[in-house]
Design a protein around this motif. Structure first.
Motif, short mmCIF file in Angstrom:
data_model
loop_
_atom_site.label_atom_id
_atom_site.label_comp_id
_atom_site.label_asym_id
_atom_site.label_seq_id
_atom_site.Cartn_x
_atom_site.Cartn_y
_atom_site.Cartn_z
N ALA A 251 0.83 -1.20 0.00
CA ALA A 251 0.00 0.00 0.00
C ALA A 251 0.87 1.26 0.00
O ALA A 251 0.53 2.26 -0.64
CB ALA A 251 -0.93 0.00 1.21
N ALA A 252 2.01 1.20 0.69
CA ALA A 252 2.89 2.37 0.77
C ALA A 252 3.51 2.72 -0.57
O ALA A 252 3.94 3.86 -0.77
CB ALA A 252 3.99 2.11 1.80
N LEU A 253 3.56 1.77 -1.50
CA LEU A 253 4.14 2.06 -2.80
C LEU A 253 3.34 3.12 -3.55
O LEU A 253 3.89 3.85 -4.38
CB LEU A 253 4.22 0.78 -3.65
N ARG A 254 2.05 3.23 -3.28
CA ARG A 254 1.25 4.26 -3.96
C ARG A 254 1.68 5.65 -3.55
O ARG A 254 1.48 6.61 -4.29
CB ARG A 254 -0.23 4.06 -3.64
N LEU A 255 2.26 5.77 -2.37
CA LEU A 255 2.72 7.07 -1.90
C LEU A 255 3.95 7.54 -2.65
O LEU A 255 4.36 8.70 -2.53
CB LEU A 255 3.03 7.00 -0.40
N GLU A 259 4.73 13.35 -8.64
CA GLU A 259 3.97 14.27 -9.49
C GLU A 259 4.83 14.99 -10.52
O GLU A 259 4.34 15.50 -11.52
CB GLU A 259 3.24 15.30 -8.61
N HIS A 260 6.14 15.02 -10.29
CA HIS A 260 7.05 15.67 -11.24
C HIS A 260 7.63 14.68 -12.25
O HIS A 260 8.45 15.04 -13.08
CB HIS A 260 8.19 16.37 -10.49
N HIS A 261 7.22 13.44 -12.12
CA HIS A 261 7.60 12.38 -13.07
C HIS A 261 9.11 12.19 -13.18
O HIS A 261 9.65 11.96 -14.25
CB HIS A 261 7.02 12.68 -14.47
N ARG A 262 9.77 12.32 -12.02
CA ARG A 262 11.21 12.07 -12.01
C ARG A 262 11.53 10.59 -11.89
O ARG A 262 12.68 10.18 -12.06
CB ARG A 262 11.86 12.85 -10.86
N HIS A 263 10.56 9.80 -11.55
CA HIS A 263 10.73 8.35 -11.58
C HIS A 263 9.39 7.71 -11.83
O HIS A 263 8.34 8.35 -11.72
CB HIS A 263 11.36 7.83 -10.26
N LYS A 264 9.42 6.44 -12.17
CA LYS A 264 8.18 5.76 -12.56
C LYS A 264 7.29 5.51 -11.35
O LYS A 264 7.72 5.57 -10.19
CB LYS A 264 8.52 4.44 -13.25
N ASP A 265 6.03 5.23 -11.62
CA ASP A 265 5.05 4.89 -10.59
C ASP A 265 5.41 3.50 -10.04
O ASP A 265 5.21 2.48 -10.70
CB ASP A 265 3.65 4.88 -11.24
N VAL A 266 5.95 3.47 -8.83
CA VAL A 266 6.47 2.22 -8.28
C VAL A 266 5.35 1.21 -8.05
O VAL A 266 5.54 0.01 -8.26
CB VAL A 266 7.24 2.49 -6.96
N TYR A 267 4.19 1.68 -7.63
CA TYR A 267 3.08 0.76 -7.37
C TYR A 267 2.62 0.08 -8.65
O TYR A 267 2.53 -1.15 -8.72
CB TYR A 267 1.92 1.52 -6.71
N GLN A 268 2.32 0.86 -9.68
CA GLN A 268 1.88 0.25 -10.94
C GLN A 268 2.98 -0.59 -11.57
O GLN A 268 2.70 -1.64 -12.16
CB GLN A 268 1.42 1.35 -11.91
N HIS A 269 4.22 -0.15 -11.40
CA HIS A 269 5.34 -0.95 -11.89
C HIS A 269 5.35 -2.32 -11.21
O HIS A 269 5.54 -3.37 -11.87
CB HIS A 269 6.66 -0.23 -11.62
N SER A 270 5.14 -2.35 -9.90
CA SER A 270 5.16 -3.61 -9.16
C SER A 270 4.05 -4.54 -9.62
O SER A 270 4.25 -5.76 -9.73
CB SER A 270 5.05 -3.34 -7.66
N LEU A 271 2.87 -3.99 -9.90
CA LEU A 271 1.77 -4.81 -10.40
C LEU A 271 2.09 -5.36 -11.78
O LEU A 271 1.75 -6.51 -12.10
CB LEU A 271 0.47 -4.00 -10.44
N THR A 272 2.75 -4.55 -12.59
CA THR A 272 3.13 -5.02 -13.93
C THR A 272 4.17 -6.13 -13.84
O THR A 272 4.11 -7.12 -14.58
CB THR A 272 3.66 -3.86 -14.77
N VAL A 273 5.13 -5.98 -12.93
CA VAL A 273 6.15 -7.02 -12.74
C VAL A 273 5.49 -8.32 -12.29
O VAL A 273 5.83 -9.42 -12.77
CB VAL A 273 7.21 -6.56 -11.71
N LEU A 274 4.52 -8.22 -11.38
CA LEU A 274 3.77 -9.40 -10.95
C LEU A 274 3.07 -10.06 -12.14
O LEU A 274 3.15 -11.28 -12.32
CB LEU A 274 2.74 -8.99 -9.89
N GLU A 275 2.43 -9.26 -12.94
CA GLU A 275 1.71 -9.77 -14.11
C GLU A 275 2.67 -10.46 -15.08
O GLU A 275 2.38 -11.54 -15.60
CB GLU A 275 1.01 -8.59 -14.79
N GLN A 276 3.82 -9.83 -15.32
CA GLN A 276 4.79 -10.40 -16.25
C GLN A 276 5.43 -11.66 -15.69
O GLN A 276 5.74 -12.61 -16.44
CB GLN A 276 5.84 -9.35 -16.60
N ALA A 277 5.62 -11.70 -14.38
CA ALA A 277 6.19 -12.90 -13.77
C ALA A 277 5.25 -14.09 -13.96
O ALA A 277 5.69 -15.21 -14.24
CB ALA A 277 6.46 -12.67 -12.29
#
Length: 501
Positions: A251-255, A259-277
């Motif tokens: 849940a903390a990954l959503r935090l 907003e300045h897009h200096r790095h990727k959305d860690v939460y959505q990235h983690s869900l995508t990694v789960l999906e790809q795994a």
């Protein structure tokens, strides 16, 4: 097998509903109870699964008979029976290959401060169905007549792919808060959509999950993660606030949304990694058939160390130094709280720790010793590490993704080549413990372990060596150790290592 045809069900089942097989023991048991003057119905998941075109591995029945009466009916028919769930009205039994549970009509509720249900036996099938978690599980087949009983629209909801409760969701979740976890699990397993009122109740009552034992929560989480669509299930946990109590690190990954897009959305990235795994579990050689909880949960948790390690650099960039190590510790801590077994905890947390090890290979390349260390550190987790590392590539930059894939292809090929040469998956020092003790004149103890680790480092760094060469290296190392005392003559004392054990 007994076959049920679509025409036997309400019109909601459709005139083209396929024939649905039932094990013969279902009818046999129904006839036994009817002959004894009792009602019996197949209920819950097995009935739901008939509409999904599959047979449940377990068969659940409900009856007006109390546990004593149930035992009287089944004791001569069943191969064996047990009374572990007797206090809850449940008698378990086995007949041939089938595991069966027969439960007296009941209603149950949780005391607000208790983890254990308070059970009261009921008197009717309809009332028993009302206390069940969701409408698609609140259906029954009366036996032996095979009459469908569906008072709460389970067939209709199942066809619509909608998850609803027979009564008010707040009442259902108050009775058994684990049902909120089960809703997310069904979203993952069955691809159903949670009804708006169910989702709203989950948000309002998320904190009530804390009265449920860690073991029950863990079991639901495993089923969710091993489902067909774990991304949807995890997302529901987070959106409703359940993850704040069950998986707060996720849940903390959503935090970490920047907003300045200096790095990727860690939460959505983690869900995508789960999906790809999930998509990489079963390959042509069948090396890692799914569902594999260890790989999937490591994929979900691999970046949970980022919130604690995020730093904004003077250049404006964002760094997450050592998030792999921090994440590994957080993962192990959470899994311990959820009462996972030690082997699973070690495997998942180790994968989280190792998931960054590959990066840099494509730019600088690795020596053979670095490849050996990679394989040695992964140990039996190597196949999972391969898939986790590949799953961690979610960049939209096609060229970068291709470069990383090419680099990992190259690494896997080098590993395969070295394994052929050296049996790398079972790397051991060139001398065993017995030879080390004989050569150095020492007894079992910590000093043997130090010598063993030295030889292992030499083996990883330089590859296999002949016994004579390994012995010479060990003796040279030994002469530099504080325990070593040169032997001047026959009367000289033994090396201190012999007296220091």
């Amino acid at each position: 097998m007994v076959h049920l045809f679509g025409s036997q069900f309400p019109s909601a089942a459709g005139s083209n509903a396929p024939s649905l097989p039932l094990p013969a023991v279902v009818i046999e048991l129904g006839e036994l109870f009817a002959g004894a003057g009792h009602e019996l119905s197949l209920v819950g998941g097995p009935v739901r699964d008939l509409f999904l075109g599959r047979i449940s591995p377990d068969l659940d029945f409900t009856t007006d008979a109390d546990p004593d009466a149930t035992i009287a009916v089944v004791k001569k028919w069943a191969d064996t029976f047990w009374e572990i769930g007797r206090d809850f009205g449940t008698i378990g039994l086995r007949k041939g290959q089938h595991t069966i549970e027969v439960t007296t009509y009941r209603a149950e509720a949780y005391d607000p401060d208790s983890r254990k249900p308070v059970v009261a036996f009921g008197t009717s099938l309809e009332d028993d169905l009302f206390r069940r978690d969701f409408t698609m599980n609140a259906m029954a087949l009366r036996l032996p007549s095979l009459e469908l009983v569906d008072p709460y629209g389970g067939v209709k909801d199942l066809q619509a792919g909608l998850l609803r409760t027979p009564g008010a969701p707040s009442s259902s979740f108050s009775d058994d808060p684990l049902r909120m976890m089960r809703a997310a699990r069904f979203a993952s397993q069955l691809g159903v959509t949670v009804a708006p009122e169910v989702s709203a109740a989950m948000k309002d009552m998320a904190g009530r999950i804390e009265i449920i034992s860690a073991e029950r929560v863990r079991d639901e989480l495993v089923k969710l993660v091993n489902g067909k669509d774990p991304r949807t299930g995890v997302d529901l946990l987070v959106d409703t606030g359940l993850a704040d109590f069950v998986l707060p690190e996720v849940a903390a990954l959503r935090l970490e949304i920047d907003e300045h897009h200096r790095h990727k959305d860690v939460y959505q990235h983690s869900l995508t990694v789960l999906e790809q795994a999930c998509s990489l579990e079963t390959d042509d050689d069948g090396a890692l058939p799914g569902p594999d909880f260890v790989l999937r949960f490591a994929a979900l948790m691999h970046d949970v160390g980022k919130p604690a390690t995020r730093r904004f650099e003077p250049s404006g960039a964002v760094s997450f130094r050592h998030h792999d190590m921090v994440g590994s510790k957080l993962t192990a801590k959470r899994m311990k709280k959820l009462r996972f077994d030690n082997d699973t905890i070690k495997a998942v947390s180790r994968l989280v720790e190792l998931h960054m090890r590959f990066y840099g290979y494509g730019e600088a390349g690795w020596t053979d010793s670095a490849v050996r260390r990679y394989v040695n550190d992964a140990g039996p987790l190597l196949e999972r590490l391969h898939r986790l590392t590949r799953s961690d590539v979610t960049t939209r930059n096609k060229r970068k993704a291709e470069q990383l894939a090419f680099a990992y292809d190259d690494l896997e090929q080098r590993i395969a080549t070295l394994q052929e040469q050296e049996q790398l998956d079972a790397v051991r020092p060139d001398l065993d413990g017995a030879r080390i003790m004989a050569l150095l004149g020492i007894k079992p103890g910590p000093l043997v372990g130090r010598a063993y680790r030295f030889l292992l480092e030499e083996r990883l760094e330089n590859g296999p060596a002949a016994s004579e060469e390994a012995e010479a290296e060990l003796l040279a190392w030994w002469r530099e150790q504080p325990e070593f005392v040169p032997v001047v003559d026959q009367g000289a004392p033994a090396p201190r290592g012999d007296r220091n054990q």
